[in-house]
Design an enzyme around this catalytic site. Structure first.
Site, PDB file in Angstrom:
ATOM      1  N   GLU A   1      16.296 -10.989   4.825  1.00 45.98           N
ATOM      2  CA  GLU A   1      16.668 -10.190   3.652  1.00 45.98           C
ATOM      3  C   GLU A   1      17.581  -9.060   4.090  1.00 45.98           C
ATOM      4  O   GLU A   1      17.802  -8.104   3.350  1.00 45.98           O
ATOM      5  CB  GLU A   1      15.422  -9.668   2.939  1.00 45.98           C
TER       6      GLU A   1
ATOM      7  N   THR B   1       6.328   2.541   8.108  1.00 46.11           N
ATOM      8  CA  THR B   1       6.216   1.076   8.067  1.00 46.11           C
ATOM      9  C   THR B   1       7.555   0.401   8.367  1.00 46.11           C
ATOM     10  O   THR B   1       7.762  -0.754   8.002  1.00 46.11           O
ATOM     11  CB  THR B   1       5.643   0.585   6.712  1.00 46.11           C
TER      12      THR B   1
ATOM     13  N   CYS C   1      10.255 -11.093   2.302  1.00 42.42           N
ATOM     14  CA  CYS C   1       9.632 -11.490   3.572  1.00 42.42           C
ATOM     15  C   CYS C   1       9.219 -12.958   3.594  1.00 42.42           C
ATOM     16  O   CYS C   1       8.639 -13.423   4.576  1.00 42.42           O
ATOM     17  CB  CYS C   1       8.400 -10.639   3.846  1.00 42.42           C
TER      18      CYS C   1
ATOM     19  N   LYS D   1      -6.893  -4.836   4.275  1.00 38.19           N
ATOM     20  CA  LYS D   1      -7.167  -4.767   2.825  1.00 38.19           C
ATOM     21  C   LYS D   1      -7.341  -6.173   2.256  1.00 38.19           C
ATOM     22  O   LYS D   1      -8.178  -6.388   1.382  1.00 38.19           O
ATOM     23  CB  LYS D   1      -6.014  -4.072   2.096  1.00 38.19           C
TER      24      LYS D   1
ATOM     25  N   SER E   1       2.887  -2.141  -4.561  1.00 38.67           N
ATOM     26  CA  SER E   1       3.174  -3.295  -3.682  1.00 38.67           C
ATOM     27  C   SER E   1       1.916  -3.724  -2.931  1.00 38.67           C
ATOM     28  O   SER E   1       1.676  -4.923  -2.734  1.00 38.67           O
ATOM     29  CB  SER E   1       4.325  -2.983  -2.715  1.00 38.67           C
TER      30      SER E   1
ATOM     31  N   ASP F   1      -1.104  14.232   9.580  1.00 38.70           N
ATOM     32  CA  ASP F   1      -2.186  14.016  10.544  1.00 38.70           C
ATOM     33  C   ASP F   1      -1.930  12.670  11.250  1.00 38.70           C
ATOM     34  O   ASP F   1      -1.793  11.645  10.574  1.00 38.70           O
ATOM     35  CB  ASP F   1      -3.519  13.968   9.754  1.00 38.70           C
TER      36      ASP F   1
ATOM     37  N   ASN G   1       7.152  -3.397  10.855  1.00 36.90           N
ATOM     38  CA  ASN G   1       7.468  -4.503   9.947  1.00 36.90           C
ATOM     39  C   ASN G   1       8.762  -5.173  10.384  1.00 36.90           C
ATOM     40  O   ASN G   1       9.741  -4.493  10.691  1.00 36.90           O
ATOM     41  CB  ASN G   1       7.610  -3.984   8.508  1.00 36.90           C
TER      42      ASN G   1
ATOM     43  N   SER H   1       7.942  -9.682  -1.310  1.00 38.37           N
ATOM     44  CA  SER H   1       7.978  -8.865  -2.526  1.00 38.37           C
ATOM     45  C   SER H   1       8.936  -9.438  -3.544  1.00 38.37           C
ATOM     46  O   SER H   1       9.902 -10.127  -3.218  1.00 38.37           O
ATOM     47  CB  SER H   1       8.429  -7.443  -2.175  1.00 38.37           C
TER      48      SER H   1
ATOM     49  N   HIS I   1       0.990 -11.949   6.561  1.00 38.06           N
ATOM     50  CA  HIS I   1       2.216 -11.140   6.613  1.00 38.06           C
ATOM     51  C   HIS I   1       1.731  -9.699   6.798  1.00 38.06           C
ATOM     52  O   HIS I   1       0.907  -9.220   6.006  1.00 38.06           O
ATOM     53  CB  HIS I   1       3.003 -11.279   5.306  1.00 38.06           C
TER      54      HIS I   1
END
Ligand code: HMG
Length: 390
Positions: free
Chosen positions: A79, A152, A111, A242, A201, A29, A273, A306, A233
């Protein structure tokens, strides 16, 4: 004396895909991608761009010849390394014509590498206020076709010139950090694609934000209302939602922190990203797109890499030509050609070739700096303005 970011510039590759097209191709969707993830478009990085050429293209938008003579350090946060030994900054130095009397090296911690570079850079400037430091955050985010992480992906570079004339953002030296050895996202040496425990994550990111933010508030006797904006970030825009929700509940949507957050995610929702550069693209997005945030505003920045390292730090917005920055970034984003999902998949697969000799077709890439290929395992970059190979 204050130190911080004097100039900031951005580059992304000349192609993108639309998230509705991707959702349809993946039988999802579209609202999952548009609302659930918060992503509208995603830059697609062709084989003719890597972190070196993207960094050079970003830096070229801000540096003068005078700046290049005064840069003492080139700190390359990435990275997406191009060699297991040689730092991307060595190529960058020669592509940009920065003085040979500079320190040039690469920093890696997912990151977080760009933030490590900024902290190192401002410490150097505190002792050497008449010099400058170039910090880069450049990456290509790859999870693989038809994976949950695909929505992402993205890529690009942010270049920041640090000095004791911090017209963009003066850094006040206040900071809180937290690190722990965990497996939420990593990139094994044998593959270009990330491995990720996606939902874990997300949880670790929010946990690290809460830890560092609360430690910062305690340490400096501050509260959330002391900030005019919080930038994050942004692996994808919903991630910032969130995190922000945990300190400013969703119900308060008219809260200035939510208003400014909405400005800070605009560019990220179009690019995707870019790992080390994502926090700094979000900072650019805030200052280029917000008409409500004035010079002198207190900005909080949350950096997350991460593996994992978190840092919350702060700065004061300076006075500079924000319209010019907006024009430059809008131009980068609007010039991109929309690819069909089939074209994107072909481009994605062709970026996987690993051979000692490789000739890359860059005829459609009008960026100033491009990767031409490899000869006997040596990378060759081209400056399309001067015609020089480096
Ligand atoms: P997923 O499992 O396919 O998605 O992958 P989901 O089922 O969790 O759904 C995503 C959201 O869409 C959910 O919202 C759904 O409810 C919503 P949430 O509960 O999260 O608020 N949704 C819908 N909304 C509206 N209409 C609909 C609909 N359907 C569902 N119809 C995931 C998502 C992010 C896990 C995946 O894309 C992934 O693994 N991405 C890569 C990992 C990542 O970005 N992690 C972020 C934190 S780690 C980090 O930031 C570091 C990093 O940048 C790397 C580094 O440091 O180097 C990644």
């Amino acid at each position: 004396m204050s130190v911080g970011i004097e100039k900031i510039g951005f580059y992304t590759a000349p192609y993108y895909i639309d998230m509705v097209d991707l959702a349809e191709a993946r039988n999802q969707d579209p609202n999952k991608f548009l609302i659930g993830i918060g992503q509208k478009q995603q830059s697609v990085i062709p084989p003719s761009q890597d972190v070196v050429s993207m960094a050079a293209n970003a830096a070229e938008t801000i540096l003068t010849e005078e700046d290049k003579k005064t840069i003492d350090m080139i700190i390359f946060g990435t990275e997406t390394g191009i060699d297991n030994s040689k730092a991307a900054s060595m190529y960058l130095q020669s592509l940009l014509g920065i003085s040979d009397y500079a320190r040039a090296f690469e920093v890696k911690q997912a990151c977080y590498g760009g933030t490590a570079g900024i902290q190192m850079g401002i410490n150097y400037l505190a002792l050497n206020p008449d010099r400058k430091v170039l910090v880069i955050g450049a990456d290509i985010a790859r999870y693989g076709l038809e994976t949950p992480g695909e929505v992402t992906q993205g890529g690009g570079a942010v270049a920041m010139l640090l000095s004791s004339n911090p017209t963009v953002l003066a850094l006040d030296g206040k900071s809180a950090f937290y690190s722990k050895n965990i497996m939420d996202f990593w990139r094994p040496n044998y593959t270009k694609e990330a491995r990720v425990d996606g939902h874990y994550s997300n949880d670790v990111y929010v946990d690290f934000f809460n830890r560092t933010f609360n430690q910062y508030l305690d340490r400096y006797n501050k509260q959330v209302t002391d900030f005019d904006a919080l930038v994050f970030h942004l692996p994808y825009p919903k991630m910032g939602v969130k995190a922000l929700r945990t300190v400013v509940p969703q119900e308060e949507e008219n809260n200035p922190l939510w208003v400014e957050f909405n400005h800070s995610k605009l560019y990220n929702s179009l690019v995707g990203n870019l790992y080390t550069g994502s926090l700094y693209l979000s900072l650019i997005s805030l200052i280029a797109n917000s008409k409500t945030i004035p010079a002198g505003a207190n900005i909080g920045l949350f950096s997350y890499g991460s593996g994992a390292q978190g840092e919350f730090y702060s700065g004061v917005l300076g006075e500079f030509d924000r319209k010019l920055l907006k024009q430059s970034v809008d131009q980068q984003i609007n010039r991109r050609k929309r690819l069909t999902i089939t074209e994107y998949e072909q481009m994605y697969r062709s970026g996987l070739k690993e051979t000692a000799d490789l000739s890359i077709n860059y005829s459609d890439d009008d960026s100033r700096f491009v990767l031409k290929g490899r000869a006997k395992d040596k990378l060759i970059y081209l400056d399309q303005v001067t015609g020089e190979d480096k």
